[in-house]
Design an enzyme around this catalytic site. Structure first.
Site, mmCIF file in Angstrom:
data_model
loop_
_atom_site.group_PDB
_atom_site.id
_atom_site.type_symbol
_atom_site.label_atom_id
_atom_site.label_comp_id
_atom_site.label_asym_id
_atom_site.label_seq_id
_atom_site.Cartn_x
_atom_site.Cartn_y
_atom_site.Cartn_z
ATOM 1 N N ASP A 92 0.839 -1.203 0.000
ATOM 2 C CA ASP A 92 0.000 0.000 0.000
ATOM 3 C C ASP A 92 0.876 1.256 0.000
ATOM 4 O O ASP A 92 0.365 2.379 -0.036
ATOM 5 C CB ASP A 92 -1.013 -0.009 1.157
ATOM 6 C CG ASP A 92 -0.362 -0.051 2.514
ATOM 7 O OD1 ASP A 92 0.883 -0.166 2.588
ATOM 8 O OD2 ASP A 92 -1.089 0.028 3.522
ATOM 9 N N SER A 93 2.209 1.059 -0.033
ATOM 10 C CA SER A 93 3.122 2.179 -0.290
ATOM 11 C C SER A 93 2.834 2.752 -1.680
ATOM 12 O O SER A 93 3.301 3.843 -2.010
ATOM 13 C CB SER A 93 4.584 1.728 -0.184
ATOM 14 O OG SER A 93 4.797 0.529 -0.922
ATOM 15 N N GLU B 155 -1.392 -5.309 8.667
ATOM 16 C CA GLU B 155 -0.588 -4.702 9.726
ATOM 17 C C GLU B 155 -1.260 -4.904 11.080
ATOM 18 O O GLU B 155 -2.481 -4.722 11.199
ATOM 19 C CB GLU B 155 -0.428 -3.193 9.469
ATOM 20 C CG GLU B 155 0.374 -2.885 8.216
ATOM 21 C CD GLU B 155 0.550 -1.387 7.961
ATOM 22 O OE1 GLU B 155 0.178 -0.564 8.838
ATOM 23 O OE2 GLU B 155 1.052 -1.040 6.877
ATOM 24 N N GLU C 260 9.187 -3.932 10.532
ATOM 25 C CA GLU C 260 9.643 -2.661 9.943
ATOM 26 C C GLU C 260 10.226 -1.735 11.008
ATOM 27 O O GLU C 260 9.588 -1.461 12.040
ATOM 28 C CB GLU C 260 8.463 -1.974 9.212
ATOM 29 C CG GLU C 260 8.875 -0.657 8.570
ATOM 30 C CD GLU C 260 7.877 -0.120 7.551
ATOM 31 O OE1 GLU C 260 6.884 -0.809 7.238
ATOM 32 O OE2 GLU C 260 8.110 1.010 7.073
ATOM 33 N N LYS D 42 -1.250 -9.339 3.003
ATOM 34 C CA LYS D 42 -0.500 -8.843 4.163
ATOM 35 C C LYS D 42 -1.369 -7.868 4.942
ATOM 36 O O LYS D 42 -2.061 -7.045 4.332
ATOM 37 C CB LYS D 42 0.805 -8.178 3.733
ATOM 38 C CG LYS D 42 1.584 -7.569 4.917
ATOM 39 C CD LYS D 42 3.023 -7.260 4.564
ATOM 40 C CE LYS D 42 3.266 -5.961 3.861
ATOM 41 N NZ LYS D 42 2.811 -4.746 4.586
ATOM 42 N N ASP E 296 -1.079 -6.140 -0.217
ATOM 43 C CA ASP E 296 -1.426 -5.462 1.033
ATOM 44 C C ASP E 296 -2.924 -5.229 1.123
ATOM 45 O O ASP E 296 -3.537 -4.734 0.157
ATOM 46 C CB ASP E 296 -0.739 -4.087 1.093
ATOM 47 C CG ASP E 296 0.452 -4.070 2.027
ATOM 48 O OD1 ASP E 296 0.579 -4.972 2.883
ATOM 49 O OD2 ASP E 296 1.266 -3.132 1.892
HETATM 50 O O1 KIV Z 1 3.576 -1.124 1.598
HETATM 51 C C1 KIV Z 1 4.764 -1.470 1.619
HETATM 52 O O2 KIV Z 1 5.548 -1.197 0.706
HETATM 53 C C2 KIV Z 1 5.213 -2.244 2.777
HETATM 54 C C3 KIV Z 1 6.705 -2.470 2.894
HETATM 55 C C4 KIV Z 1 7.373 -1.254 3.369
HETATM 56 C C5 KIV Z 1 6.995 -3.651 3.740
HETATM 57 O O3 KIV Z 1 4.447 -2.634 3.577
#
Ligand code: KIV
Length: 272
Positions: free
Chosen positions: A52-53, A123, A190, A121, A91
């Site tokens: 989600d970056s 969090e 992280e 994934k 994500d």
């Molecule tokens: O969204 C992302 O790119 C991440 C990484 C920084 C692990 O969660």
């Protein structure tokens, strides 16, 4: 490295476990589109994260919070089309799994059905455990993410190193065990002290992938725009830049502009 023969075998959760057991480090990078996904896969990366970056590096948002489920699905679909060997982890965006495990499962199923990604994934630890368990109960593999959790930036107040205080470190270790016991196949840690990450990696049997968590973990992940130097304004200590693509692209594009302005492009051979 090119991929062929044995190496073309798709990376699965089982293969990642075997890699941890024999001490082979796991490489993971983000990608958000077909072309980048294809390049990353061909270069031999084990796991591609549709992170989600994307909210920051693809959409220009200040945080990861605004990106939507539809947007993540659009990006993940494109990456999956390019990834032949790498496992593709998607994500779950902010707001799609916190607080309501039924909605979490519905979002998870949508991502899996529409993108054909391999895993998801999320969090968080104890707070999202019910959602994690419900998603796992549908046979969807889940990767955890602890330490600095960008979706909680408004709670943390900054992107500084997490778990430096004993109480936060204790909670992180407990959460890592809870996620492993629930059935997560791997965990991202992280921006936490290397010593703490090493402890977690040695206590867990599932792979621990670090970003700013030192070298004594089972693998590493970076955001591709950062490691290729496409972004320049983000320079945390943990980031190694392997190229300066921003400079290369800037040179190429300004050369093109100048060629167009001067009439140097196209030339006689570049037309019909
Ligand atoms: O969204 C992302 O790119 C991440 C990484 C920084 C692990 O969660």
């Amino acid at each position: 490295m090119s991929i062929h023969g044995e190496n073309l075998r798709k990376v699965t959760t089982q293969r990642l476990l075997e890699m941890k057991r024999r001490g082979e480090k796991i490489s993971m990078l983000t990608a958000y589109d077909f072309t980048m996904g294809t390049i990353v896969d061909n270069a031999g990366v084990d796991i591609i994260l549709v992170g989600d970056s994307a909210s920051n590096v693809m959409c220009g948002n200040v945080t990861t919070l605004p990106i939507t489920l539809d947007q993540m699905i659009f990006l993940a679909k494109s990456v999956v089309r390019g990834a032949k060997r790498a496992m593709v982890v998607v994500d779950m965006p902010f707001g799609t799994y916190q607080g309501n495990s039924r909605e979490a499962l519905a979002s998870a199923i949508r991502i899996m059905k529409e993108t054909h990604g391999d895993c998801l994934k999320v969090e968080g630890g104890e707070e999202v455990l019910e959602s994690v368990k419900r998603i796992l109960s549908a046979g969807i593999p889940v990767m955890g993410h602890l330490g600095l959790m960008p979706q909680s930036i408004n709670k943390f107040g900054s992107y500084s190193v997490r778990a430096q205080e004993q109480s936060e470190a204790d909670k992180l270790v407990k959460d890592a065990h809870l996620l492993e016991e629930a059935g997560c196949f791997a965990i991202v840690l992280e921006k936490i002290p290397a010593k703490l990450a090493k402890q977690v990696a040695s206590e867990l049997t599932i792979p621990v992938i670090g970003i700013g968590a030192g070298g004594d973990v089972d693998g590493q992940v970076l955001v591709i725009h950062d490691m290729l130097g496409l972004t320049q304004d983000f320079s945390p200590r943990f980031l190694r830049r392997y190229a300066n693509l921003q400079e290369i692209m800037n040179d190429a594009i300004s050369h093109y502009v100048s060629d167009v302005k001067t009439g140097n492009f196209p030339n006689d051979k570049e037309q019909y």
